[in-house]
Design a protein around this motif. Sequence first.
Motif, PDB file in Angstrom:
ATOM      1  N   GLN A   3     -21.358   8.857  19.509  1.00 28.32           N
ATOM      2  CA  GLN A   3     -21.703   8.460  18.143  1.00 28.32           C
ATOM      3  C   GLN A   3     -20.549   8.827  17.219  1.00 28.32           C
ATOM      4  N   LEU A   4     -20.185   7.887  16.367  1.00 24.38           N
ATOM      5  CA  LEU A   4     -19.090   8.083  15.421  1.00 24.38           C
ATOM      6  C   LEU A   4     -19.611   7.786  14.017  1.00 24.38           C
ATOM      7  N   VAL A   5     -19.406   8.720  13.107  1.00 28.00           N
ATOM      8  CA  VAL A   5     -19.879   8.549  11.736  1.00 28.00           C
ATOM      9  C   VAL A   5     -18.716   8.768  10.775  1.00 28.00           C
ATOM     10  N   GLU A   6     -18.364   7.705  10.054  1.00 28.56           N
ATOM     11  CA  GLU A   6     -17.257   7.783   9.096  1.00 28.56           C
ATOM     12  C   GLU A   6     -17.762   8.186   7.715  1.00 28.56           C
ATOM     13  N   SER A   7     -16.851   8.762   6.959  1.00 26.17           N
ATOM     14  CA  SER A   7     -17.130   9.078   5.561  1.00 26.17           C
ATOM     15  C   SER A   7     -15.804   9.159   4.819  1.00 26.17           C
ATOM     16  N   GLY A   8     -15.887   9.141   3.487  1.00 28.42           N
ATOM     17  CA  GLY A   8     -14.691   9.347   2.680  1.00 28.42           C
ATOM     18  C   GLY A   8     -14.142   8.119   1.995  1.00 28.42           C
ATOM     19  N   GLY A   9     -14.731   6.954   2.248  1.00 34.81           N
ATOM     20  CA  GLY A   9     -14.240   5.762   1.584  1.00 34.81           C
ATOM     21  C   GLY A   9     -14.572   5.774   0.099  1.00 34.81           C
ATOM     22  N   GLY A  10     -14.018   4.795  -0.619  1.00 36.82           N
ATOM     23  CA  GLY A  10     -14.298   4.713  -2.044  1.00 36.82           C
ATOM     24  C   GLY A  10     -13.359   3.772  -2.744  1.00 36.82           C
ATOM     25  N   LEU A  11     -13.441   3.799  -4.076  1.00 44.32           N
ATOM     26  CA  LEU A  11     -12.599   2.969  -4.933  1.00 44.32           C
ATOM     27  C   LEU A  11     -11.531   3.849  -5.581  1.00 44.32           C
ATOM     28  N   VAL A  12     -10.277   3.477  -5.398  1.00 48.97           N
ATOM     29  CA  VAL A  12      -9.171   4.235  -5.976  1.00 48.97           C
ATOM     30  C   VAL A  12      -8.157   3.267  -6.571  1.00 48.97           C
ATOM     31  N   THR A  91      -6.956  -2.443   1.087  1.00 46.19           N
ATOM     32  CA  THR A  91      -8.383  -2.650   0.879  1.00 46.19           C
ATOM     33  C   THR A  91      -9.014  -3.267   2.118  1.00 46.19           C
ATOM     34  N   ALA A  92     -10.048  -2.629   2.636  1.00 46.49           N
ATOM     35  CA  ALA A  92     -10.698  -3.086   3.871  1.00 46.49           C
ATOM     36  C   ALA A  92     -11.865  -2.167   4.193  1.00 46.49           C
ATOM     37  N   VAL A  93     -12.655  -2.579   5.177  1.00 46.59           N
ATOM     38  CA  VAL A  93     -13.611  -1.665   5.791  1.00 46.59           C
ATOM     39  C   VAL A  93     -12.887  -0.971   6.936  1.00 46.59           C
ATOM     40  N   TYR A  94     -12.928   0.342   6.944  1.00 38.68           N
ATOM     41  CA  TYR A  94     -12.237   1.125   7.957  1.00 38.68           C
ATOM     42  C   TYR A  94     -13.247   1.623   8.991  1.00 38.68           C
ATOM     43  N   PHE A  95     -12.891   1.413  10.257  1.00 38.21           N
ATOM     44  CA  PHE A  95     -13.764   1.779  11.361  1.00 38.21           C
ATOM     45  C   PHE A  95     -13.115   2.833  12.237  1.00 38.21           C
ATOM     46  N   HIS A 111     -14.464   1.451  23.212  1.00 38.27           N
ATOM     47  CA  HIS A 111     -15.785   1.531  23.809  1.00 38.27           C
ATOM     48  C   HIS A 111     -16.870   1.765  22.760  1.00 38.27           C
ATOM     49  N   PHE A 112     -16.516   2.499  21.707  1.00 37.73           N
ATOM     50  CA  PHE A 112     -17.500   2.849  20.692  1.00 37.73           C
ATOM     51  C   PHE A 112     -16.901   2.668  19.298  1.00 37.73           C
ATOM     52  N   TRP A 113     -17.743   2.211  18.374  1.00 43.73           N
ATOM     53  CA  TRP A 113     -17.334   2.020  16.987  1.00 43.73           C
ATOM     54  C   TRP A 113     -18.249   2.812  16.060  1.00 43.73           C
ATOM     55  N   GLY A 114     -17.676   3.242  14.943  1.00 36.65           N
ATOM     56  CA  GLY A 114     -18.499   3.763  13.870  1.00 36.65           C
ATOM     57  C   GLY A 114     -19.019   2.609  13.039  1.00 36.65           C
ATOM     58  N   GLN A 115     -19.788   2.930  12.001  1.00 37.19           N
ATOM     59  CA  GLN A 115     -20.416   1.888  11.191  1.00 37.19           C
ATOM     60  C   GLN A 115     -19.481   1.338  10.124  1.00 37.19           C
ATOM     61  N   GLY A 116     -18.385   2.022   9.864  1.00 33.57           N
ATOM     62  CA  GLY A 116     -17.409   1.563   8.887  1.00 33.57           C
ATOM     63  C   GLY A 116     -17.605   2.185   7.521  1.00 33.57           C
ATOM     64  N   THR A 117     -16.495   2.325   6.800  1.00 30.91           N
ATOM     65  CA  THR A 117     -16.532   2.828   5.435  1.00 30.91           C
ATOM     66  C   THR A 117     -15.572   1.987   4.593  1.00 30.91           C
ATOM     67  N   GLN A 118     -16.036   1.594   3.410  1.00 30.64           N
ATOM     68  CA  GLN A 118     -15.254   0.688   2.563  1.00 30.64           C
ATOM     69  C   GLN A 118     -14.200   1.468   1.774  1.00 30.64           C
ATOM     70  N   VAL A 119     -12.982   0.949   1.807  1.00 31.20           N
ATOM     71  CA  VAL A 119     -11.894   1.460   0.968  1.00 31.20           C
ATOM     72  C   VAL A 119     -11.424   0.316   0.082  1.00 31.20           C
ATOM     73  N   THR A 120     -11.463   0.536  -1.219  1.00 30.15           N
ATOM     74  CA  THR A 120     -11.027  -0.482  -2.167  1.00 30.15           C
ATOM     75  C   THR A 120      -9.935   0.111  -3.050  1.00 30.15           C
ATOM     76  N   VAL A 121      -8.785  -0.571  -3.085  1.00 25.52           N
ATOM     77  CA  VAL A 121      -7.654  -0.108  -3.880  1.00 25.52           C
ATOM     78  C   VAL A 121      -7.391  -1.132  -4.978  1.00 25.52           C
ATOM     79  N   SER A 122      -7.534  -0.699  -6.202  1.00 26.39           N
ATOM     80  CA  SER A 122      -7.309  -1.602  -7.329  1.00 26.39           C
ATOM     81  C   SER A 122      -5.826  -1.594  -7.713  1.00 26.39           C
ATOM     82  N   SER A 123      -5.330  -2.745  -8.074  1.00 26.78           N
ATOM     83  CA  SER A 123      -3.897  -2.855  -8.414  1.00 26.78           C
ATOM     84  C   SER A 123      -3.677  -2.679  -9.911  1.00 26.78           C
TER      85      SER A 123
END
Length: 123
Positions: A3-12, A91-95, A111-123
């Motif tokens: 099991q893989l659980v991502e965290s830490g994404g956001g808007l920057v 900017t992407a969903v990171y897995f 073999h295994f993926w996490g659910q993904g976390t969104q990273v959005t970078v504003s220009s």
Amino acid sequence: QVQLVESGGGLVQGGASLRLSCAASGDTFNRYIMGWFRQTPGKEREFVAGIMWSGDLPDYADSVKGRFTISTDNAKNTVYLQMRSLKAEDTAVYFCAAGSRWPLQDTQFVHFWGQGTQVTVSS
């Protein structure tokens, strides 16, 4: 199963830093090679970075070399992706991924993926 659980994404804003975390659990997860991939709408999932659980052999896509750093913390069973000098094109969903071949650059070896976390970078 792993099991893989991502965290830490956001808007920057562009130029900022962000750190993603991937907490791993399950049977023999530390036998796998770990990596990060990212995906934007309409595009294939692409390799970002990979590493052995020992911390050896970090590997990066050309587009992130010198800006991103992948690392592991075996005591916390966690893989990190430190991202600096972020650009709008990051900017992407990171897995988070666990695979069987180094370098872990091809999704067919994941073999295994996490659910993904969104990273959005504003220009």
